[in-house]
Design a protein around this motif. Structure first.
Motif, PDB file in Angstrom:
ATOM      1  N   ASP A  69       0.843   5.007   2.095  1.00 47.21           N
ATOM      2  CA  ASP A  69       0.164   5.541   3.273  1.00 47.21           C
ATOM      3  C   ASP A  69      -0.805   6.669   2.928  1.00 47.21           C
ATOM      4  O   ASP A  69      -1.678   7.012   3.734  1.00 47.21           O
ATOM      5  CB  ASP A  69       1.193   5.983   4.320  1.00 47.21           C
ATOM      6  CG  ASP A  69       1.831   4.793   5.021  1.00 47.21           C
ATOM      7  OD1 ASP A  69       1.331   3.659   4.847  1.00 47.21           O
ATOM      8  OD2 ASP A  69       2.822   4.987   5.744  1.00 47.21           O
TER       9      ASP A  69
ATOM     10  N   ARG B  53       4.024   9.355  12.367  1.00 45.97           N
ATOM     11  CA  ARG B  53       4.055  10.324  11.255  1.00 45.97           C
ATOM     12  C   ARG B  53       4.465  11.726  11.684  1.00 45.97           C
ATOM     13  O   ARG B  53       4.105  12.152  12.797  1.00 45.97           O
ATOM     14  CB  ARG B  53       2.668  10.404  10.587  1.00 45.97           C
ATOM     15  CG  ARG B  53       2.467   9.396   9.483  1.00 45.97           C
ATOM     16  CD  ARG B  53       1.900   8.106   9.961  1.00 45.97           C
ATOM     17  NE  ARG B  53       2.204   7.009   9.066  1.00 45.97           N
ATOM     18  CZ  ARG B  53       2.000   5.729   9.371  1.00 45.97           C
ATOM     19  NH1 ARG B  53       1.494   5.390  10.504  1.00 45.97           N
ATOM     20  NH2 ARG B  53       2.354   4.795   8.527  1.00 45.97           N
TER      21      ARG B  53
ATOM     22  N   HIS C   4       4.987   0.155  -0.108  1.00 45.71           N
ATOM     23  CA  HIS C   4       5.679  -0.725   0.838  1.00 45.71           C
ATOM     24  C   HIS C   4       4.751  -1.851   1.290  1.00 45.71           C
ATOM     25  O   HIS C   4       3.533  -1.788   1.106  1.00 45.71           O
ATOM     26  CB  HIS C   4       6.213   0.080   2.043  1.00 45.71           C
ATOM     27  CG  HIS C   4       5.152   0.854   2.769  1.00 45.71           C
ATOM     28  ND1 HIS C   4       4.624   2.034   2.276  1.00 45.71           N
ATOM     29  CD2 HIS C   4       4.507   0.625   3.943  1.00 45.71           C
ATOM     30  CE1 HIS C   4       3.712   2.491   3.119  1.00 45.71           C
ATOM     31  NE2 HIS C   4       3.604   1.648   4.137  1.00 45.71           N
TER      32      HIS C   4
ATOM     33  N   HIS D  42       0.848  -1.191   0.000  1.00 46.34           N
ATOM     34  CA  HIS D  42       0.000   0.000   0.000  1.00 46.34           C
ATOM     35  C   HIS D  42       0.879   1.234   0.000  1.00 46.34           C
ATOM     36  O   HIS D  42       2.098   1.143   0.195  1.00 46.34           O
ATOM     37  CB  HIS D  42      -0.915   0.011   1.237  1.00 46.34           C
ATOM     38  CG  HIS D  42      -0.163   0.076   2.527  1.00 46.34           C
ATOM     39  ND1 HIS D  42       0.345  -1.039   3.150  1.00 46.34           N
ATOM     40  CD2 HIS D  42       0.204   1.127   3.302  1.00 46.34           C
ATOM     41  CE1 HIS D  42       0.971  -0.683   4.257  1.00 46.34           C
ATOM     42  NE2 HIS D  42       0.909   0.636   4.366  1.00 46.34           N
TER      43      HIS D  42
HETATM   44 FE   LIG Z   1       2.106   1.825   5.636  1.00 52.25          FE
END
Ligand SMILES: [Fe+2]
Ligand SMILES: O=C(O)CCC(=O)C(=O)O
Length: 308
Positions: free
Chosen positions: A150, A278, A260, A148
């Motif tokens: 992010d 994040r 990733h 996916h």
């Molecule tokens: Fe991720």
């Protein structure tokens, strides 16, 4: 090749092609530490920065100790073994445990103060903030995370100046199932445009899952996965799957556009601990799902329905 030795590596049960054309080692950018300009150039090129030995090992291990203590108390670890080895008790299953971060002051210190915040300040060249939600993975033996970007989970604030930090909380050799980055995927935004424009918390109010989503009995209409088959994804997009034998102290940071996934945990009985968190410039808009004392995360409060 060297990195793999005799291991047969899998991701979601698919055996990976570990030939030199298809698989390789992350580039270590730790020599660029402290140089924001060079770090920005490097991430533009690679889509990630791998900083070997970024943290002090003992600081990582203190965070790990807090995690395994909790799991030992829950009876998830094999009695009579060293909790720091994180050997899972037979018959138990474990994956995502965001709740484990709550009382772990060492983990919060590691991720949200000192060298980590200084790294992102240097990288962005301005004051920074972190999101408050910590994705804590305690991955028992079995499948890893499908591929996916992010962006589909946290693209409601700044979409360009937001980075993920993936931190192994202990040594994580290949068989324990660490993170893999698809080489060059950050430069394939045009190919991935349709995917990157989606948002995992959007749903169709006239769709077949609307009632369940609104009742809170179903998390989402679409879970954000790009592919469960990393072999065919690589065949389509090109690039090599890059990873390494991670050590406690390593930091891997990457962009919202970087594809990733993680390797399956083939250790037999060990738990792989890692966190993702994040960071972004403090002055830019945030994705409200992930900030505040009790972030809404993927709950109904985060859902955006529309007639499709
Ligand atoms: Fe991720
Ligand atoms: O640790 C994993 O299996 C997945 C982590 C991830 O997707 C991330 O760090 O954004």
């Amino acid at each position: 090749m060297n990195l793999v030795e005799n291991l047969s590596l899998t991701s979601i049960g698919h055996r990976l092609d570990t030939s030199e054309e298809a698989f390789g080692e992350l580039r270590d950018s730790s020599c660029l530490a402290g140089n924001g300009e060079e770090l920005r150039v490097r991430i533009e090129e690679d889509g990630y920065l791998f900083m070997r030995g970024f943290f002090r090992r003992e600081d990582v291990m203190a965070a790990r100790a807090g995690l395994v203590e909790r799991l030992a108390a829950e009876g998830v670890l094999q009695p009579g073994t060293d909790p720091m080895e994180a050997i899972i008790k037979k018959g138990h299953d474990i994956t995502f445990r965001a709740d484990l971060t709550a009382a772990n002051a060492s983990l919060k210190r590691l991720l949200y103060s000192g060298p980590m915040m200084e790294f992102y300040r240097e990288f962005f060249g301005e004051p920074v903030r972190h999101y408050d939600f910590t994705w804590l993975r305690a991955m028992g033996p079995g499948h890893g995370t499908p591929s996916h970007c992010d962006m589909v989970y946290m693209g409601r604030g700044t979409r360009e100046k937001l980075l993920t930090a993936w931190v192994p909380l202990g040594d994580a050799p290949l068989r324990l199932g660490g993170l893999m980055i698809l080489e060059g995927s950050n430069r394939k935004q045009e190919r991935l445009r349709h995917y990157l424009e989606r948002d995992a918390d959007n749903y169709c109010t006239n769709g077949r899952y609307a009632a369940e989503i609104e009742a809170g009995t179903r998390l989402w209409e679409w879970n954000g996965t790009l592919s469960k088959d990393q072999v065919s994804l690589r065949n389509k997009l090109g690039g090599r799957w890059l990873t390494t034998n991670y050590e406690a102290g390593d930091l891997l940071t990457f962009t919202m556009h970087t594809v990733h996934a993680s390797l399956d945990n083939q250790s037999g009985d060990r738990i792989r601990f890692s966190s993702d968190s994040r960071y972004q410039p403090a002055a830019l808009p945030v994705d409200e799902r992930w900030v505040g004392e009790n972030p809404p995360a993927h709950s109904m409060a985060a859902k955006r329905g529309r007639i499709c």
